[in-house]
Design a protein around this motif. Sequence first.
Motif, PDB file in Angstrom:
ATOM      1  N   UNK A   1       4.889  11.828  12.073  1.00 15.60           N
ATOM      2  CA  UNK A   1       5.343  10.728  11.212  1.00 15.60           C
ATOM      3  C   UNK A   1       5.830  11.253   9.869  1.00 15.60           C
ATOM      4  N   UNK A   2       5.096  12.189   9.289  1.00 17.18           N
ATOM      5  CA  UNK A   2       5.480  12.764   7.998  1.00 17.18           C
ATOM      6  C   UNK A   2       6.814  13.497   8.093  1.00 17.18           C
ATOM      7  N   UNK A   3       7.004  14.236   9.146  1.00 18.17           N
ATOM      8  CA  UNK A   3       8.262  14.969   9.345  1.00 18.17           C
ATOM      9  C   UNK A   3       9.429  14.002   9.471  1.00 18.17           C
ATOM     10  N   UNK A   4       9.253  12.948  10.263  1.00 11.46           N
ATOM     11  CA  UNK A   4      10.306  11.942  10.437  1.00 11.46           C
ATOM     12  C   UNK A   4      10.629  11.292   9.101  1.00 11.46           C
ATOM     13  N   UNK A   5       9.591  10.923   8.351  1.00 10.36           N
ATOM     14  CA  UNK A   5       9.742  10.191   7.088  1.00 10.36           C
ATOM     15  C   UNK A   5      10.330  11.078   5.994  1.00 10.36           C
ATOM     16  N   UNK A   6       9.746  12.254   5.789  1.00  8.99           N
ATOM     17  CA  UNK A   6      10.087  13.098   4.649  1.00  8.99           C
ATOM     18  C   UNK A   6      11.232  14.057   4.945  1.00  8.99           C
ATOM     19  N   UNK A   7      11.098  14.807   6.007  1.00 10.85           N
ATOM     20  CA  UNK A   7      12.062  15.866   6.279  1.00 10.85           C
ATOM     21  C   UNK A   7      13.340  15.343   6.946  1.00 10.85           C
ATOM     22  N   UNK A   8      13.167  14.519   7.979  1.00 12.10           N
ATOM     23  CA  UNK A   8      14.333  14.044   8.724  1.00 12.10           C
ATOM     24  C   UNK A   8      15.153  13.039   7.928  1.00 12.10           C
ATOM     25  N   UNK A   9      14.491  12.047   7.323  1.00 14.00           N
ATOM     26  CA  UNK A   9      15.218  10.958   6.660  1.00 14.00           C
ATOM     27  C   UNK A   9      15.133  10.988   5.142  1.00 14.00           C
ATOM     28  N   UNK A  10      14.338  11.880   4.580  1.00 13.09           N
ATOM     29  CA  UNK A  10      14.201  12.033   3.129  1.00 13.09           C
ATOM     30  C   UNK A  10      13.984  10.693   2.429  1.00 13.09           C
ATOM     31  N   UNK A  11      13.036   9.920   2.972  1.00 14.54           N
ATOM     32  CA  UNK A  11      12.727   8.608   2.417  1.00 14.54           C
ATOM     33  C   UNK A  11      11.820   8.740   1.198  1.00 14.54           C
ATOM     34  N   UNK A  12      11.877   7.734   0.327  1.00 22.36           N
ATOM     35  CA  UNK A  12      10.967   7.660  -0.811  1.00 22.36           C
ATOM     36  C   UNK A  12       9.547   7.445  -0.304  1.00 22.36           C
ATOM     37  N   UNK A  13       8.588   7.596  -1.192  1.00 22.98           N
ATOM     38  CA  UNK A  13       7.188   7.432  -0.787  1.00 22.98           C
ATOM     39  C   UNK A  13       6.943   6.031  -0.218  1.00 22.98           C
ATOM     40  N   UNK A  14       7.423   4.986  -0.901  1.00 29.87           N
ATOM     41  CA  UNK A  14       7.304   3.622  -0.398  1.00 29.87           C
ATOM     42  C   UNK A  14       8.671   3.093  -0.016  1.00 29.87           C
ATOM     43  N   UNK A  15       8.742   2.512   1.177  1.00 29.89           N
ATOM     44  CA  UNK A  15       9.978   1.943   1.706  1.00 29.89           C
ATOM     45  C   UNK A  15       9.624   0.583   2.290  1.00 29.89           C
ATOM     46  N   UNK A  16      10.552  -0.366   2.216  1.00 30.97           N
ATOM     47  CA  UNK A  16      10.294  -1.689   2.777  1.00 30.97           C
ATOM     48  C   UNK A  16       9.988  -1.573   4.269  1.00 30.97           C
ATOM     49  N   UNK A  17       8.991  -2.315   4.691  1.00 34.30           N
ATOM     50  CA  UNK A  17       8.589  -2.306   6.099  1.00 34.30           C
ATOM     51  C   UNK A  17       9.734  -2.768   6.997  1.00 34.30           C
ATOM     52  N   UNK A  18      10.547  -3.698   6.508  1.00 33.78           N
ATOM     53  CA  UNK A  18      11.685  -4.175   7.311  1.00 33.78           C
ATOM     54  C   UNK A  18      12.672  -3.051   7.574  1.00 33.78           C
ATOM     55  N   UNK A  19      12.866  -2.182   6.608  1.00 32.66           N
ATOM     56  CA  UNK A  19      13.775  -1.041   6.763  1.00 32.66           C
ATOM     57  C   UNK A  19      13.228  -0.051   7.781  1.00 32.66           C
ATOM     58  N   UNK A  20      11.955   0.278   7.675  1.00 36.85           N
ATOM     59  CA  UNK A  20      11.337   1.224   8.601  1.00 36.85           C
ATOM     60  C   UNK A  20      11.366   0.670  10.016  1.00 36.85           C
ATOM     61  N   UNK A  21      11.018  -0.593  10.163  1.00 35.35           N
ATOM     62  CA  UNK A  21      11.015  -1.247  11.476  1.00 35.35           C
ATOM     63  C   UNK A  21      12.406  -1.176  12.106  1.00 35.35           C
ATOM     64  N   UNK A  22      13.426  -1.498  11.331  1.00 35.67           N
ATOM     65  CA  UNK A  22      14.793  -1.455  11.834  1.00 35.67           C
ATOM     66  C   UNK A  22      15.202  -0.048  12.249  1.00 35.67           C
ATOM     67  N   UNK A  23      14.860   0.936  11.422  1.00 33.11           N
ATOM     68  CA  UNK A  23      15.206   2.330  11.741  1.00 33.11           C
ATOM     69  C   UNK A  23      14.554   2.781  13.053  1.00 33.11           C
ATOM     70  N   UNK A  24      13.282   2.459  13.215  1.00 35.86           N
ATOM     71  CA  UNK A  24      12.555   2.878  14.407  1.00 35.86           C
ATOM     72  C   UNK A  24      13.105   2.158  15.635  1.00 35.86           C
ATOM     73  N   UNK A  25      13.373   0.866  15.504  1.00 34.24           N
ATOM     74  CA  UNK A  25      13.920   0.117  16.637  1.00 34.24           C
ATOM     75  C   UNK A  25      15.307   0.629  17.046  1.00 34.24           C
ATOM     76  N   UNK A  26      16.060   1.141  16.081  1.00 39.98           N
ATOM     77  CA  UNK A  26      17.389   1.689  16.374  1.00 39.98           C
ATOM     78  C   UNK A  26      17.335   3.136  16.872  1.00 39.98           C
ATOM     79  N   UNK A  27      16.153   3.696  16.899  1.00 39.55           N
ATOM     80  CA  UNK A  27      16.011   5.052  17.393  1.00 39.55           C
ATOM     81  C   UNK A  27      16.415   6.138  16.422  1.00 39.55           C
ATOM     82  N   UNK A  28      16.425   5.805  15.147  1.00 35.88           N
ATOM     83  CA  UNK A  28      16.793   6.797  14.129  1.00 35.88           C
ATOM     84  C   UNK A  28      15.659   7.747  13.853  1.00 35.88           C
TER      85      UNK A  28
END
Length: 72
Positions: free
Chosen positions: A45-72
């Motif tokens: 999860x950390x690799x996907x969040x930090x390394x792969x997508x370079x997301x901020x520490x806190x991200x809207x749950x709707x954004x994360x849900x959409x990304x995961x559902x789209x297979x990103x």
Amino acid sequence: MRAELRAKIIQICHKKIASKGDNVGLSFYAFFANKNDDPVLLMEAATWWIQTHQLDHFVKATTIKRMVEQGL
């Protein structure tokens, strides 16, 4: 990302959105208990969040849900 983690992320996002609204933010730690009982899954999860997508520490749950559902 393995199917087990995808399902867990989507479930937690649904739960957080339902309880706190569409603007709720979360970090990848939200998908795990306070104890480190599955370090491999946590690192995935950390690799996907930090390394792969370079997301901020806190991200809207709707954004994360959409990304995961789209297979990103």
